[in-house]
Design a protein around this motif. Structure first.
Motif, PDB file in Angstrom:
ATOM      1  N   HIS A  47      -6.879  -5.651   2.508  1.00 14.66           N
ATOM      2  CA  HIS A  47      -6.742  -6.747   2.922  1.00 14.66           C
ATOM      3  C   HIS A  47      -6.004  -7.925   1.514  1.00 14.66           C
ATOM      4  O   HIS A  47      -5.025  -7.941   0.699  1.00 14.66           O
ATOM      5  CB  HIS A  47      -5.727  -7.018   3.983  1.00 14.66           C
ATOM      6  CG  HIS A  47      -4.359  -7.489   4.455  1.00 14.66           C
ATOM      7  ND1 HIS A  47      -3.987  -9.028   4.042  1.00 14.66           N
ATOM      8  CD2 HIS A  47      -3.424  -7.633   4.703  1.00 14.66           C
ATOM      9  CE1 HIS A  47      -2.982  -9.434   4.356  1.00 14.66           C
ATOM     10  NE2 HIS A  47      -2.632  -8.550   5.344  1.00 14.66           N
ATOM     11  N   MET A  48      -7.328  -8.456   1.919  1.00 13.07           N
ATOM     12  CA  MET A  48      -7.047 -10.063   0.845  1.00 13.07           C
ATOM     13  C   MET A  48      -7.507  -8.989  -0.498  1.00 13.07           C
ATOM     14  O   MET A  48      -7.088 -10.405  -1.484  1.00 13.07           O
ATOM     15  CB  MET A  48      -9.035 -10.822   1.018  1.00 13.07           C
ATOM     16  CG  MET A  48      -8.999 -11.653   0.290  1.00 13.07           C
ATOM     17  SD  MET A  48     -10.687 -12.666   1.323  1.00 13.07           S
ATOM     18  CE  MET A  48     -10.453 -12.428   2.979  1.00 13.07           C
ATOM     19  N   TYR A  49      -8.091  -7.691  -1.364  1.00 14.47           N
ATOM     20  CA  TYR A  49      -8.568  -7.669  -2.413  1.00 14.47           C
ATOM     21  C   TYR A  49      -6.060  -7.433  -2.800  1.00 14.47           C
ATOM     22  O   TYR A  49      -6.011  -8.357  -3.624  1.00 14.47           O
ATOM     23  CB  TYR A  49      -8.926  -7.136  -2.583  1.00 14.47           C
ATOM     24  CG  TYR A  49     -10.883  -7.146  -2.341  1.00 14.47           C
ATOM     25  CD1 TYR A  49     -10.957  -8.182  -3.822  1.00 14.47           C
ATOM     26  CD2 TYR A  49     -10.860  -6.626  -1.806  1.00 14.47           C
ATOM     27  CE1 TYR A  49     -12.359  -7.985  -3.950  1.00 14.47           C
ATOM     28  CE2 TYR A  49     -12.795  -7.218  -1.770  1.00 14.47           C
ATOM     29  CZ  TYR A  49     -12.672  -7.696  -2.798  1.00 14.47           C
ATOM     30  OH  TYR A  49     -14.384  -8.063  -3.155  1.00 14.47           O
ATOM     31  N   ALA A  50      -5.699  -7.027  -1.834  1.00 11.17           N
ATOM     32  CA  ALA A  50      -4.008  -6.774  -2.297  1.00 11.17           C
ATOM     33  C   ALA A  50      -3.510  -8.022  -2.358  1.00 11.17           C
ATOM     34  O   ALA A  50      -2.747  -8.077  -3.378  1.00 11.17           O
ATOM     35  CB  ALA A  50      -3.958  -5.485  -1.372  1.00 11.17           C
ATOM     36  N   LYS A  51      -3.498  -8.947  -1.873  1.00 12.25           N
ATOM     37  CA  LYS A  51      -3.201 -10.124  -1.996  1.00 12.25           C
ATOM     38  C   LYS A  51      -3.496 -10.764  -2.523  1.00 12.25           C
ATOM     39  O   LYS A  51      -2.616 -11.045  -3.389  1.00 12.25           O
ATOM     40  CB  LYS A  51      -2.968 -11.021  -0.673  1.00 12.25           C
ATOM     41  CG  LYS A  51      -2.724 -12.273  -0.578  1.00 12.25           C
ATOM     42  CD  LYS A  51      -2.767 -13.022   1.040  1.00 12.25           C
ATOM     43  CE  LYS A  51      -1.982 -14.071   0.852  1.00 12.25           C
ATOM     44  NZ  LYS A  51      -2.169 -14.916   2.363  1.00 12.25           N
ATOM     45  N   ALA A  91      -4.106   3.883  11.139  1.00  8.38           N
ATOM     46  CA  ALA A  91      -2.994   2.257  11.472  1.00  8.38           C
ATOM     47  C   ALA A  91      -3.633   0.976  10.429  1.00  8.38           C
ATOM     48  O   ALA A  91      -2.792   0.276  10.041  1.00  8.38           O
ATOM     49  CB  ALA A  91      -3.478   1.757  13.117  1.00  8.38           C
ATOM     50  N   THR A  92      -4.110   0.717   9.923  1.00  9.02           N
ATOM     51  CA  THR A  92      -5.019   0.504   9.258  1.00  9.02           C
ATOM     52  C   THR A  92      -4.943   0.338   7.813  1.00  9.02           C
ATOM     53  O   THR A  92      -4.032  -0.548   7.255  1.00  9.02           O
ATOM     54  CB  THR A  92      -6.777   0.198   9.326  1.00  9.02           C
ATOM     55  OG1 THR A  92      -7.121   0.397  10.196  1.00  9.02           O
ATOM     56  CG2 THR A  92      -7.250  -0.829   8.277  1.00  9.02           C
ATOM     57  N   ALA A  93      -4.730   1.805   7.186  1.00 12.00           N
ATOM     58  CA  ALA A  93      -4.220   1.976   6.324  1.00 12.00           C
ATOM     59  C   ALA A  93      -2.349   1.768   6.011  1.00 12.00           C
ATOM     60  O   ALA A  93      -2.107   1.044   5.067  1.00 12.00           O
ATOM     61  CB  ALA A  93      -3.929   2.952   5.530  1.00 12.00           C
ATOM     62  N   GLU A  94      -1.905   2.000   7.285  1.00 13.89           N
ATOM     63  CA  GLU A  94      -0.399   1.443   7.446  1.00 13.89           C
ATOM     64  C   GLU A  94      -0.224   0.500   7.255  1.00 13.89           C
ATOM     65  O   GLU A  94       0.443  -0.069   5.808  1.00 13.89           O
ATOM     66  CB  GLU A  94      -0.059   2.254   8.081  1.00 13.89           C
ATOM     67  CG  GLU A  94       0.119   3.994   8.203  1.00 13.89           C
ATOM     68  CD  GLU A  94       0.103   4.635   8.572  1.00 13.89           C
ATOM     69  OE1 GLU A  94       1.183   4.221  10.100  1.00 13.89           O
ATOM     70  OE2 GLU A  94       1.019   5.973   8.870  1.00 13.89           O
ATOM     71  N   PHE A 142       1.980  -4.314   1.323  1.00 15.62           N
ATOM     72  CA  PHE A 142       1.853  -4.540   0.136  1.00 15.62           C
ATOM     73  C   PHE A 142       2.568  -3.580  -0.876  1.00 15.62           C
ATOM     74  O   PHE A 142       2.537  -3.433  -1.932  1.00 15.62           O
ATOM     75  CB  PHE A 142       0.653  -4.915  -0.099  1.00 15.62           C
ATOM     76  CG  PHE A 142       0.213  -5.687   0.196  1.00 15.62           C
ATOM     77  CD1 PHE A 142       0.493  -6.968  -0.113  1.00 15.62           C
ATOM     78  CD2 PHE A 142      -1.070  -5.638   1.118  1.00 15.62           C
ATOM     79  CE1 PHE A 142      -0.482  -8.141   0.535  1.00 15.62           C
ATOM     80  CE2 PHE A 142      -1.593  -7.114   1.483  1.00 15.62           C
ATOM     81  CZ  PHE A 142      -1.759  -8.111   1.436  1.00 15.62           C
ATOM     82  N   GLY A 143       3.017  -2.273  -0.259  1.00 18.49           N
ATOM     83  CA  GLY A 143       3.863  -1.549  -0.894  1.00 18.49           C
ATOM     84  C   GLY A 143       3.143  -0.388  -1.645  1.00 18.49           C
ATOM     85  O   GLY A 143       3.238  -0.126  -2.382  1.00 18.49           O
ATOM     86  N   LEU A 144       2.570  -0.350  -0.797  1.00 18.85           N
ATOM     87  CA  LEU A 144       1.324   0.909  -1.207  1.00 18.85           C
ATOM     88  C   LEU A 144       1.531   2.195  -0.320  1.00 18.85           C
ATOM     89  O   LEU A 144       1.844   2.271   0.873  1.00 18.85           O
ATOM     90  CB  LEU A 144       0.050   0.516  -1.037  1.00 18.85           C
ATOM     91  CG  LEU A 144      -0.565  -1.268  -1.777  1.00 18.85           C
ATOM     92  CD1 LEU A 144      -1.703  -1.667  -1.624  1.00 18.85           C
ATOM     93  CD2 LEU A 144      -0.488  -1.617  -3.028  1.00 18.85           C
ATOM     94  N   ALA A 145       0.843   3.030  -1.213  1.00 19.27           N
ATOM     95  CA  ALA A 145       0.617   4.679  -0.250  1.00 19.27           C
ATOM     96  C   ALA A 145      -0.430   4.789   0.379  1.00 19.27           C
ATOM     97  O   ALA A 145      -1.758   4.145   0.068  1.00 19.27           O
ATOM     98  CB  ALA A 145       0.078   5.695  -1.587  1.00 19.27           C
ATOM     99  N   ALA A 146      -0.625   4.857   1.718  1.00 21.23           N
ATOM    100  CA  ALA A 146      -2.012   5.225   2.640  1.00 21.23           C
ATOM    101  C   ALA A 146      -2.252   6.615   2.789  1.00 21.23           C
ATOM    102  O   ALA A 146      -1.807   7.591   2.947  1.00 21.23           O
ATOM    103  CB  ALA A 146      -1.167   4.747   3.937  1.00 21.23           C
ATOM    104  N   TYR A 147      -3.895   6.598   2.929  1.00 19.99           N
ATOM    105  CA  TYR A 147      -4.339   7.987   2.831  1.00 19.99           C
ATOM    106  C   TYR A 147      -5.335   7.144   4.277  1.00 19.99           C
ATOM    107  O   TYR A 147      -5.755   5.991   3.879  1.00 19.99           O
ATOM    108  CB  TYR A 147      -5.360   7.905   1.928  1.00 19.99           C
ATOM    109  CG  TYR A 147      -4.130   8.486   0.649  1.00 19.99           C
ATOM    110  CD1 TYR A 147      -3.651   9.744   0.158  1.00 19.99           C
ATOM    111  CD2 TYR A 147      -3.619   6.857  -0.157  1.00 19.99           C
ATOM    112  CE1 TYR A 147      -3.509  10.267  -0.316  1.00 19.99           C
ATOM    113  CE2 TYR A 147      -2.970   7.846  -1.468  1.00 19.99           C
ATOM    114  CZ  TYR A 147      -2.333   8.992  -1.471  1.00 19.99           C
ATOM    115  OH  TYR A 147      -2.118   9.692  -2.525  1.00 19.99           O
TER     116      TYR A 147
END
Length: 298
Positions: free
Chosen positions: A14-18, A37-40, A46-51
């Protein structure tokens, strides 16, 4: 524009994405985590695709590079898989927790010819960089010894990290200080003597080391003393206690991240703030600065 995927969507992912939102040329596209849940949660923020399977992300997302932000013990498979697909890598410290895993990652990176960096963010910590700059300028002279303490409160192993029993203060914290010590003096470690104690964390259900001490000896015969613990009282003003001292034959530098100060004892002594401004997760002066502030653990 570098297209980036993140493997591990928890605190660090999450920190890297931010942080990358503020970095020109970075396009974070996807995040993977074993927990849906964490991926989503990170993807939605951040508007990413989740896997939930990093292999699916590597196959389906159009990526140039991957950040591996999984727990300490779980770096090998995602790093090797990403390298084999020709993707550049930023891997959270420590690189691995076994020599076998480290060797496998190195072999995959070398075979693929990709770039790989370990995330030692204290190289962007203004206070640590100040010590490095003083040493590199020759103001310390020969670095005779270093004393570095990096510790956390009980909160980190008992509440923040669900996987703390599979790590330790050495893996989680001392990986930073070994890197700092070698970066400051520019020397190679030739031997390590380490001691530790355990029992208090185990009594709280986290069976790992409470305290670890290490004495590093370098190729010029000088030494560095490192200490890391996971048993500081939760009443501490920060969950991180970080103090560094480098002593040379010309001067000495002392950094205390609690006090946000740098003291340089040379023929003329000086003192300065390590970071003027807020100590929040936004970093210095209210904006990200490339390293984790004292309110965010390593």
């Amino acid at each position: 524009m570098q297209k980036i995927g993140i493997i591990g969507g928890g605190i660090r992912g999450h920190m890297y994405a931010k942080s990358l939102q503020h970095f020109p040329g970075a396009d974070v596209r996807a995040v993977s985590d074993l927990s849906q849940a964490t991926a989503e949660k990170t993807a939605d923020a951040f508007g990413l695709a989740a896997y939930t399977d990093h292999r699916h992300m590597l196959q389906e997302a159009d990526l140039d590079a991957v950040i591996v932000a999984t727990p300490d013990f779980a770096h090998r498979d995602p790093a090797v898989d990403a390298a084999e697909r020709g993707l550049h890598l930023l891997i959270e410290k420590p690189l691995a927790t076994t020599a076998e895993d480290a060797a496998a990652i190195e072999a995959a990176v070398r075979k693929a010819g990709v770039e790989c960096m370990v995330g030692f963010e204290n190289r962007w910590n203004p206070a640590v960089r100040r010590i490095r700059e003083v040493a590199a300028a020759g103001e310390l002279g020969q670095v005779l010894t270093q004393n570095i303490l990096l510790s956390n409160t009980w909160y980190v192993p008992t509440e923040m990290l669900s996987w703390a029993a599979r790590s330790s203060p050495a893996w989680f914290l001392m990986s930073h200080t070994v890197d700092v010590a070698t970066w400051v003096n520019g020397r190679t470690v030739t031997s390590v003597d380490a001691r530790g104690s355990r029992g208090q964390l185990a009594a709280r259900g986290v069976d790992t080391w409470d305290v670890v001490h290490a004495l590093l000896t370098f190729d010029d015969g000088t030494t560095a003393n490192l200490t890391s613990t996971w048993v500081l009282p939760d009443s501490m003003p920060s969950i991180v206690d970080f103090r560094l001292q480098a002593v040379g034959d010309r001067s000495a530098v002392h950094v205390d991240l609690h006090e946000q100060s740098v003291r340089h004892a040379a023929p003329t002594a000086s003192a300065s703030p390590a970071c003027s401004g807020t100590r929040s997760t936004e970093g210095c002066r209210g904006r990200p600065r490339g390293w984790c502030s004292t309110s965010s653990p390593a």
